[in-house]
Design a protein around this motif. Structure first.
Motif, PDB file in Angstrom:
ATOM      1  N   PRO A   3       5.623 -20.596   0.644  1.00 17.43           N
ATOM      2  CA  PRO A   3       6.286 -21.633   1.452  1.00 17.43           C
ATOM      3  C   PRO A   3       5.847 -23.051   1.125  1.00 17.43           C
ATOM      4  O   PRO A   3       6.565 -24.007   1.424  1.00 17.43           O
ATOM      5  CB  PRO A   3       5.914 -21.250   2.892  1.00 17.43           C
ATOM      6  CG  PRO A   3       5.623 -19.780   2.825  1.00 17.43           C
ATOM      7  CD  PRO A   3       5.011 -19.557   1.481  1.00 17.43           C
ATOM      8  N   ASP A   4       4.659 -23.229   0.529  1.00 13.58           N
ATOM      9  CA  ASP A   4       4.192 -24.582   0.234  1.00 13.58           C
ATOM     10  C   ASP A   4       4.455 -24.977  -1.220  1.00 13.58           C
ATOM     11  O   ASP A   4       3.887 -25.944  -1.726  1.00 13.58           O
ATOM     12  CB  ASP A   4       2.695 -24.696   0.542  1.00 13.58           C
ATOM     13  CG  ASP A   4       1.860 -23.680  -0.239  1.00 13.58           C
ATOM     14  OD1 ASP A   4       2.459 -22.748  -0.812  1.00 13.58           O
ATOM     15  OD2 ASP A   4       0.629 -23.827  -0.268  1.00 13.58           O
ATOM     16  N   GLU A   5       5.323 -24.244  -1.907  1.00 16.01           N
ATOM     17  CA  GLU A   5       5.696 -24.571  -3.272  1.00 16.01           C
ATOM     18  C   GLU A   5       7.148 -25.040  -3.326  1.00 16.01           C
ATOM     19  O   GLU A   5       7.981 -24.615  -2.513  1.00 16.01           O
ATOM     20  CB  GLU A   5       5.533 -23.359  -4.195  1.00 16.01           C
ATOM     21  CG  GLU A   5       4.092 -22.925  -4.391  1.00 16.01           C
ATOM     22  CD  GLU A   5       3.991 -21.706  -5.299  1.00 16.01           C
ATOM     23  OE1 GLU A   5       2.970 -21.580  -5.992  1.00 16.01           O
ATOM     24  OE2 GLU A   5       4.951 -20.897  -5.315  1.00 16.01           O
TER      25      GLU A   5
END
Length: 244
Positions: A3-5
């Motif tokens: 999710p943080d990419e």
């Protein structure tokens, strides 16, 4: 992908570049790192990106030295900038033609007398013949918003005309073997249709790199493993039939 990419495609990078050019610090870093910026086939460069270069660099006395290589007459893609005009640009014409025989260059010079070209080998054999469909009575294509396909014949008519022309030239002695003849197709959509995979392009929309450069793992598997395996099987089966 977590999710943080964030995943960026080529088109995203170009959009970000255009937006970042509005920031003075980014322009300063860009010019420091890349004092010379050369763009090949500039006529098909994204129009928004070219406008950003004109606004922030050309004539401002700042930024990299910019060189544009290409010919606006050879623009292919609808989103391309086409001809670029600016008082800060110096036009350097290219008069030598290293690709075409003299008859083809003669046609080009009649079409475009303001840019006279000279063939590199005046004695090279060649001919220029033009076939058109101006008399086709059917409904012409309109394109999207008067776009790239506006005024063209229908795909079915274009296919029929091409088949007729190839047969006519074959009857005159033209050899269409792949070793002897190359047929230039100017867009991925036409190439995809002629080679039997038009639906693949529609799946990926505007992001052509996913299938053209086999970035998608499924396309890579089909092209690099399955297709060669099928070709090897067909060749082996044919060899067995010949032996039998």
């Amino acid at each position: 992908m977590t999710p943080d990419e964030v995943s960026l495609k080529h088109e995203d990078v170009l959009t970000l570049m255009t937006e970042l050019l509005a920031r003075p610090k980014f322009r300063l870093v860009l010019a420091k790192r890349y004092p010379v910026l050369l763009i090949d086939e500039y006529q098909d460069t994204d129009a928004g990106f070219v406008e950003a270069l004109k606004q922030h660099f050309l004539g401002t006395g700042t930024g990299p030295i910019i060189g544009l290589f290409g010919d606006h007459w050879q623009k292919i893609y609808g989103e391309g900038c086409g001809a670029v005009e600016h008082a800060a640009l110096e036009v350097i014409d290219k008069n030598a033609n290293f690709r075409s025989a003299e008859p083809i260059v003669a046609v080009l010079n009649r079409m475009r007398p303001d840019l006279e070209q000279i063939p590199s080998d005046p004695d090279a054999p060649g001919e220029a013949r033009i076939f058109h469909t101006n008399a086709w009575p059917g409904q012409r294509r309109t394109g999207q918003g008067g776009g790239h396909w506006t005024g063209d014949t229908s795909p079915e008519a274009a296919r029929a005309y091409l088949d007729h022309l190839k047969q006519r030239l074959s009857d005159e002695g033209w050899d269409f073997a792949v070793e002897r003849t190359k047929i230039l197709m100017l867009s991925h959509s036409v190439l995809a249709k002629e080679q039997g995979y038009p639906t693949i392009q529609s799946i990926y929309g505007q992001f052509n790199d996913a299938w053209l450069k086999k970035e998608d793992p499924h396309i890579k598997f089909l092209a690099d493993q399955l297709e060669p395996a099928c070709a090897a099987f067909q060749a082996s089966a044919m060899a067995r039939c010949l032996r039998a």
